[in-house]
Design a protein around this motif. Structure first.
Motif, PDB file in Angstrom:
ATOM      1  N   GLN A  53     -11.985 -16.339  27.847  1.00 33.26           N
ATOM      2  CA  GLN A  53     -12.536 -16.925  29.074  1.00 33.26           C
ATOM      3  C   GLN A  53     -13.334 -15.870  29.830  1.00 33.26           C
ATOM      4  OE1 GLN A  53     -12.331 -20.171  29.962  1.00 33.26           O
ATOM      5  NE2 GLN A  53     -11.353 -20.432  27.970  1.00 33.26           N
ATOM      6  N   PRO A  54     -14.462 -16.259  30.412  1.00 27.65           N
ATOM      7  CA  PRO A  54     -15.243 -15.274  31.169  1.00 27.65           C
ATOM      8  C   PRO A  54     -14.509 -14.824  32.432  1.00 27.65           C
ATOM      9  CG  PRO A  54     -16.265 -17.452  31.284  1.00 27.65           C
ATOM     10  CD  PRO A  54     -15.087 -17.563  30.376  1.00 27.65           C
ATOM     11  N   THR A  55     -14.685 -13.560  32.756  1.00 27.04           N
ATOM     12  CA  THR A  55     -14.155 -13.023  34.005  1.00 27.04           C
ATOM     13  C   THR A  55     -14.951 -13.642  35.155  1.00 27.04           C
ATOM     14  OG1 THR A  55     -13.635 -10.960  32.885  1.00 27.04           O
ATOM     15  CG2 THR A  55     -13.756 -10.887  35.284  1.00 27.04           C
ATOM     16  N   PRO A  56     -14.285 -14.140  36.188  1.00 31.19           N
ATOM     17  CA  PRO A  56     -15.029 -14.736  37.311  1.00 31.19           C
ATOM     18  C   PRO A  56     -15.975 -13.734  37.968  1.00 31.19           C
ATOM     19  CG  PRO A  56     -12.676 -15.216  37.476  1.00 31.19           C
ATOM     20  CD  PRO A  56     -12.836 -14.206  36.383  1.00 31.19           C
ATOM     21  N   LEU A  57     -17.146 -14.209  38.309  1.00 36.41           N
ATOM     22  CA  LEU A  57     -18.142 -13.371  38.976  1.00 36.41           C
ATOM     23  C   LEU A  57     -18.019 -13.518  40.483  1.00 36.41           C
ATOM     24  CD1 LEU A  57     -21.282 -14.218  36.812  1.00 36.41           C
ATOM     25  CD2 LEU A  57     -19.938 -12.103  36.756  1.00 36.41           C
ATOM     26  N   ALA A  58     -18.186 -12.408  41.193  1.00 35.30           N
ATOM     27  CA  ALA A  58     -18.201 -12.464  42.657  1.00 35.30           C
ATOM     28  C   ALA A  58     -19.483 -13.138  43.137  1.00 35.30           C
ATOM     29  CB  ALA A  58     -18.092 -11.063  43.240  1.00 35.30           C
ATOM     30  N   ASP A  59     -20.569 -12.899  42.397  1.00 32.23           N
ATOM     31  CA  ASP A  59     -21.855 -13.495  42.747  1.00 32.23           C
ATOM     32  C   ASP A  59     -22.793 -13.383  41.545  1.00 32.23           C
ATOM     33  OD1 ASP A  59     -22.632 -10.830  42.664  1.00 32.23           O
ATOM     34  OD2 ASP A  59     -22.989 -10.655  44.806  1.00 32.23           O
ATOM     35  N   ILE A  60     -23.937 -13.992  41.688  1.00 32.14           N
ATOM     36  CA  ILE A  60     -24.985 -13.876  40.674  1.00 32.14           C
ATOM     37  C   ILE A  60     -26.201 -13.285  41.363  1.00 32.14           C
ATOM     38  CG2 ILE A  60     -26.512 -15.101  39.084  1.00 32.14           C
ATOM     39  CD1 ILE A  60     -24.288 -17.126  38.666  1.00 32.14           C
ATOM     40  N   ASP A  61     -26.569 -12.081  40.939  1.00 30.73           N
ATOM     41  CA  ASP A  61     -27.666 -11.351  41.556  1.00 30.73           C
ATOM     42  C   ASP A  61     -28.995 -11.711  40.902  1.00 30.73           C
ATOM     43  OD1 ASP A  61     -26.273  -9.555  43.472  1.00 30.73           O
ATOM     44  OD2 ASP A  61     -25.266  -8.878  41.649  1.00 30.73           O
ATOM     45  N   LEU A  62     -29.782 -12.490  41.627  1.00 27.66           N
ATOM     46  CA  LEU A  62     -31.136 -12.851  41.209  1.00 27.66           C
ATOM     47  C   LEU A  62     -32.093 -12.000  42.031  1.00 27.66           C
ATOM     48  CD1 LEU A  62     -33.408 -14.480  39.920  1.00 27.66           C
ATOM     49  CD2 LEU A  62     -32.886 -16.345  41.495  1.00 27.66           C
ATOM     50  N   LEU A  63     -32.851 -11.170  41.352  1.00 27.98           N
ATOM     51  CA  LEU A  63     -33.780 -10.298  42.040  1.00 27.98           C
ATOM     52  C   LEU A  63     -35.199 -10.657  41.655  1.00 27.98           C
ATOM     53  CD1 LEU A  63     -33.316  -7.183  39.870  1.00 27.98           C
ATOM     54  CD2 LEU A  63     -31.351  -8.456  40.632  1.00 27.98           C
ATOM     55  N   TYR A  64     -36.097 -10.359  42.533  1.00 22.27           N
ATOM     56  CA  TYR A  64     -37.509 -10.572  42.256  1.00 22.27           C
ATOM     57  C   TYR A  64     -38.302  -9.553  43.056  1.00 22.27           C
ATOM     58  CZ  TYR A  64     -37.985 -13.073  46.739  1.00 22.27           C
ATOM     59  OH  TYR A  64     -38.001 -13.405  48.066  1.00 22.27           O
ATOM     60  N   PHE A  65     -39.587  -9.478  42.795  1.00 22.26           N
ATOM     61  CA  PHE A  65     -40.428  -8.514  43.498  1.00 22.26           C
ATOM     62  C   PHE A  65     -41.680  -9.207  43.984  1.00 22.26           C
ATOM     63  CE2 PHE A  65     -43.336  -5.098  44.273  1.00 22.26           C
ATOM     64  CZ  PHE A  65     -42.534  -4.078  44.746  1.00 22.26           C
TER      65      PHE A  65
END
Length: 186
Positions: A53-65
Motif C-alpha cells: 500500500q502506498p504511504t499516505p502523502l501529506a500533500d502533492i507539490d505541483l510546481l510551475y514557472f
C-alpha cells in the motif's frame, strides 16, 4: 541513470493515482510544470521497500514557472480546481518564479533550477506528463540517491544546514522506510 529513469517512469505509469494526478496537472496547462517532492520520493521508496500500500502523502507539490504572473491567485485557482477533481489529496501549487524570495536565493531561472535549490537530493525529483503522454523527469542531482534510499543535502541544504537538520528531524523518514539513510552535511 537510464535504468533508474526507466524504473521510475514505469512505476509512475503503473500507479493509477500517480497517472491521474499527472493528467490533472497537465490539464491545467501551467507553464514549465511538474509534480515532485514526496509524490515521487514516497512512490519510489514504497516500491523499493516492498510496500503493498502506498504511504499516505501529506500533500502533492505541483510546481510551475511563470515569470509574467507572480500573484498567488493563479496558484489558488489551480488548487481549488484540483481539489474539485481529486479531493482530499492536499494539492499545493506554487509558482517557482517567486519562491526564491522566501529561501534567500537568487531568482530561479525555471522549474528545474528551483528544484535544484531544494534541501535534499532524493526529494529534488519531479515528473511531467507531456502532451504525447511521455513522462519527463526533472532530477538536477540525478536519481542515484533516491534509488539508494539515501538522503544527502543539496548545496542549498548545506548552506541552510539548520533548515535541513530541522526538516530531517521532522520528517523522520527512517521510521517509515527503515532502509533510508540520512547523511549530515559535510
Amino acid at each position: 541513470m537510464a535504468d533508474d529513469a526507466a524504473a521510475l517512469t514505469g512505476w509512475l505509469q503503473a500507479s493509477a493515482q500517480a497517472m491521474r494526478c499527472l493528467r490533472l496537472a497537465r490539464d491545467l496547462a501551467l507553464p514549465d510544470w511538474a509534480i515532485g517532492a514526496g509524490f515521487i520520493r514516497s512512490l519510489v521508496w514504497d516500491r523499493l521497500s516492498g510496500y503493498a500500500q502506498p504511504t499516505p502523502l501529506a500533500d502533492i507539490d505541483l510546481l510551475y514557472f511563470d515569470g509574467t504572473d507572480l500573484s498567488p491567485r493563479r496558484e489558488q485557482e489551480a488548487e481549488a480546481w484540483l481539489e474539485e477533481q481529486a479531493p482530499g489529496l492536499g494539492w499545493s501549487v506554487r509558482n517557482q518564479a517567486r519562491m526564491h524570495a522566501g529561501n534567500g536565493d537568487l531568482p530561479y531561472r525555471n522549474t528545474l533550477d528551483a528544484i535544484a535549490h531544494w534541501l535534499e537530493t532524493p526529494t529534488a525529483v519531479a515528473a511531467r506528463l507531456e502532451p504525447d503522454s511521455r513522462i519527463t523527469l526533472l532530477a538536477p542531482y540525478g536519481l542515484e540517491d533516491l534509488m539508494a534510499l539515501r538522503v544527502r543535502p543539496t548545496l542549498s541544504g548545506e548552506r541552510r544546514f539548520a533548515a535541513y537538520h530541522a526538516r530531517m528531524a521532522a520528517k523522520n523518514w527512517p521510521a517509515i522506510w527503515p532502509r533510508v539513510v540520512v547523511e549530515k552535511p559535510t
